[in-house]
Design an enzyme around this catalytic site. Structure first.
Site: not given
Length: 704
Positions: A466, A570
């Site tokens: 991320e 995710e």
């Protein structure tokens, strides 16, 4: 996982051992604990991309020799010296004759008794030598009452010896009597305490202290002096279970293999739907069905709130940085290593396999490799737990997605990057320095994981979790990614390499990085970190999971409209952001409208409730309730919401659920959700696949 703070403009989401020739899957003799390693490594140094082996030599203190200069004596001096020596010799002979006269009065009985004592002393010496060689895990013990010490007892008269024996037996009898009384009482008290409350957090995988029995038979003397007390000294480890504790200083990429056995077996198959590890997994043709092991080697407060909840809020302990800083080096090492040891063990991987998964994504942080000036993080200890976790995955046929979750400076400013706050990677005063440091990390990591032992068990090599490209300059991030990929490939990484989508929106990756072979884009998809999507009704959320996520995945895997190979790294079944600490320690939720991040406009506070309009008061009590209190219709919705997302993400390369276990956040834990009946017992066992009509869930309140 992703940060609670980000808002997305699109329908997006959150926040060796030594080389062994031949086929790695072949069985080879296992170097077991207690055995001496015979190194086959060449003595000449090799390229760091192949091998960087450091040698720790045994200290030579105490081995120095001295030299004495001499002069030639004169003839007179020699004569005097000879005369003096003759007198000394005569005197010694006279004293010897006197001793012989005295010894003649000694009786045969005394001589016989003395012989008995000598035999006993010899036996005692042998016993003491055995005790020296034996490893006592819990430290030194006092050998009282377990045999004679030195010559003291042997020199006692037979009368004294008998008296002391009687005293010894009386003492032993007294101790036994006391133990007979105390042990049942202690068991009763402990039983009552355990019945009253279980002090172990719900997410903990084990209780108690590791017994470290594999250190038995291993001597601390086997550890070179220079290595004692270091990372390479297993006698300093809190947990040695399933590690090879035979000392070695062998490294790859400058990273130690200490703890690994020299053989492995890649013939294991996770389940009947995927090939064994030593056969090819056809990514893009067969779906990944994986789960993250989050909150283990990279702390995340909402996963393990017990590590953060006991502190005064005024102390500002909100992430691993501030926790480690507050505890200090020794306290942080003790606390955090206990977490590493207890939160995940082999049973974790056995349970993951039993649930039908075929992959695990393991987040870890840069301090597993090294730390930098000013860092309070616990250095390097998590490295051996990462290696042990990979071996557990191998044993249960699970392929690994390595996920570097935190880099120097923080790539997103969220708590799971180690330090909440400013982004200091690429951005800021030390941005370039930290970017280079992260390349250096991949130089070491890729050299290590290019070993043959990892060719099959590691399926995906992740570059960075991320990176927050909505706040980072895009081109420097792309340049960094290109350099990191080149570094890994040059060091021998052949596996698929994953890079994060950076929250740019999947369609915006068309044309970027497409000239580089062997990559997959990792997208994280959540609706609850977006104020527009979190306000969807229950029916709309499932419709979006079926149509919205599937449409994005179809667009992304097409190189004409998106990047190409795409997986979802995710996602969660949660429909609110109510979970404690999900939006940072001490911060509320978007759902209830009490997410106060500060008064600055850029802070991102949300002080207006975000639950569906006209649904009543937005509250978190029901969403955070024990699942045994969930209504049947809410359980039905949670299951359908999960099944819809799995269906859509399998249009691409597949998915990894966030996460396997938490201490109490049921809607974020596959393990707890499965136990509660709101997630499938087997990942492929689903009743809903987006072809059926989605009910309106009219009996389910929309305000939770």
């Amino acid at each position: 996982m992703a940060s609670p703070h980000k808002e997305r403009t699109t329908a997006k989401s959150k926040s060796r051992s030594r080389p062994i020739s031949g086929d790695p899957s072949d069985e080879k003799p296992v170097r077991k604990s207690g055995e001496r390693r015979k190194s086959n490594s060449p003595k000449k140094s090799q390229s760091p991309t192949k091998r960087s082996s450091k040698t720790i030599e045994r200290s030579r203190d105490g081995y120095s020799s001295s030299q004495t200069s001499t002069n030639i004596l004169s003839v007179d001096s020699l004569a005097k010296l000879n005369a003096h020596n003759e007198k000394v010799h005569i005197s010694e002979r006279e004293r010897a004759l006197e001793r012989e006269k005295k010894e003649k009065v000694v009786t045969g009985r005394v001589l016989k008794e003395r012989g008995k004592h000598r035999r006993r002393d010899d036996e005692d010496d042998e016993k003491r030598e055995k005790r020296k060689k034996r490893r006592i895990v819990s430290g030194a013990i006092l050998e009282e009452g377990r045999g004679r010490r030195g010559g003291y007892l042997a020199s006692l008269s037979s009368e004294d010896n008998g008296r002391r024996k009687r005293i010894c037996w009386i003492s032993i009898a007294f101790i036994v009597l006391v133990l007979i009384i105390l042990i049942p009482v202690g068991v009763l008290v402990i039983g009552k305490q355990n019945g009253a409350s279980d002090p172990t957090p719900a997410g903990s995988a084990t209780t108690g202290t590791p017994n470290n029995s594999n250190l038995n038979g291993t001597s601390e003397n086997d550890i070179p002096v220079a290595a004692k007390g270091s990372y390479l000294d297993p006698f300093t480890w809190y947990d040695t279970e399933d590690f090879n504790v035979t000392y070695t200083n062998e490294t790859f990429g400058g990273l130690p293999i200490m703890g690994l056995n020299s053989s492995w077996n890649d013939s294991t198959q996770a389940n009947q739907y995927v090939p064994p590890l030593n056969e090819k997994f056809n990514y893009g043709q067969m779906p990944i069905r994986g789960v993250n092991i989050g909150g283990w080697l990279s702390l995340e407060p909402f996963i393990t709130p017990s590590l953060f909840s006991s502190y005064d809020p005024n102390l500002g302990i909100v992430d691993e940085y501030t926790l480690s800083q507050h505890l200090g080096a020794a306290g942080a090492a003790q606390t955090i290593e206990k977490h590493y040891s207890s939160f995940v063990n082999e049973q974790t991987f056995a349970d993951i396999q039993a649930a039908g998964f075929d992959h695990v994504r393991i987040p870890y942080s840069y301090w597993a490799v090294t730390t930098y000036p000013g860092d309070p993080y616990v250095p390097k200890i998590s490295w051996r737990y990462l290696l042990r976790g990979i071996e557990y995955a191998r044993k249960h046929g699970l392929r690994v997605n390595l996920d570097l979750h935190a880099v120097p400076g923080s790539q997103n400013g969220w708590n799971h990057s180690g330090r909440q706050g400013a982004i200091g990677w690429i951005n800021g005063t030390d941005g370039s320095l930290n970017a280079q440091r992260s390349i250096d990390l991949h130089n070491q990591l890729s050299a290590f994981f290019a070993q043959p032992r990892y060719n099959n068990v590691i399926g995906i090599y992740g570059l960075l979790n991320e990176p927050r490209m909505t706040l980072l300059p895009i081109q420097p991030v792309l340049d960094w990614t290109t350099t990191a990929v080149s570094t890994a490939r040059e060091n021998g990484i052949k596996q698929t390499i994953a890079f994060g989508d950076g929250f740019l929106g999947l369609p915006n990756w068309q044309g970027k990085l497409q000239g580089i072979e062997g990559l997959v884009m990792d997208a994280h998809q959540y609706v609850i970190f977006n104020v527009q999507q979190i306000a969807f009704t229950h029916q709309t959320k499932i419709n979006f999971a079926c149509s919205g996520w599937s449409a994005q995945m179809k667009q992304s895997i097409n190189v004409a409209t998106g990047y190409g190979p795409t997986l979802c790294g995710e996602w969660s079944q949660a429909d609110t952001d109510c979970t404690q600490y999900l939006n940072n320690v001490g911060v509320g939720s978007r759902w209830a409208g009490n997410m106060n991040l500060g008064s600055a406009p850029s802070a991102g506070s949300i002080l207006t409730p975000s639950c569906p309009p006209n649904s009543g008061t937005c509250e978190c009590a029901d969403a955070n309730a024990d699942p045994s209190d969930y209504s049947d219709i809410y359980k039905q919705w949670l299951m359908m919401n999960a099944e819809a997302q799995m269906t859509s993400f399998e249009i691409g390369w597949g998915w990894f659920y966030w996460t396997w276990q938490t201490e109490s956040a049921v809607q974020w834990s596959w393990k707890l959700g499965m136990q509660a009946g709101i997630l499938p017992a087997k990942v492929w066992d689903r009743a809903f696949n987006c072809t059926q009509t989605v009910p309106n869930f009219s009996g389910l309140p929309e305000n939770y």
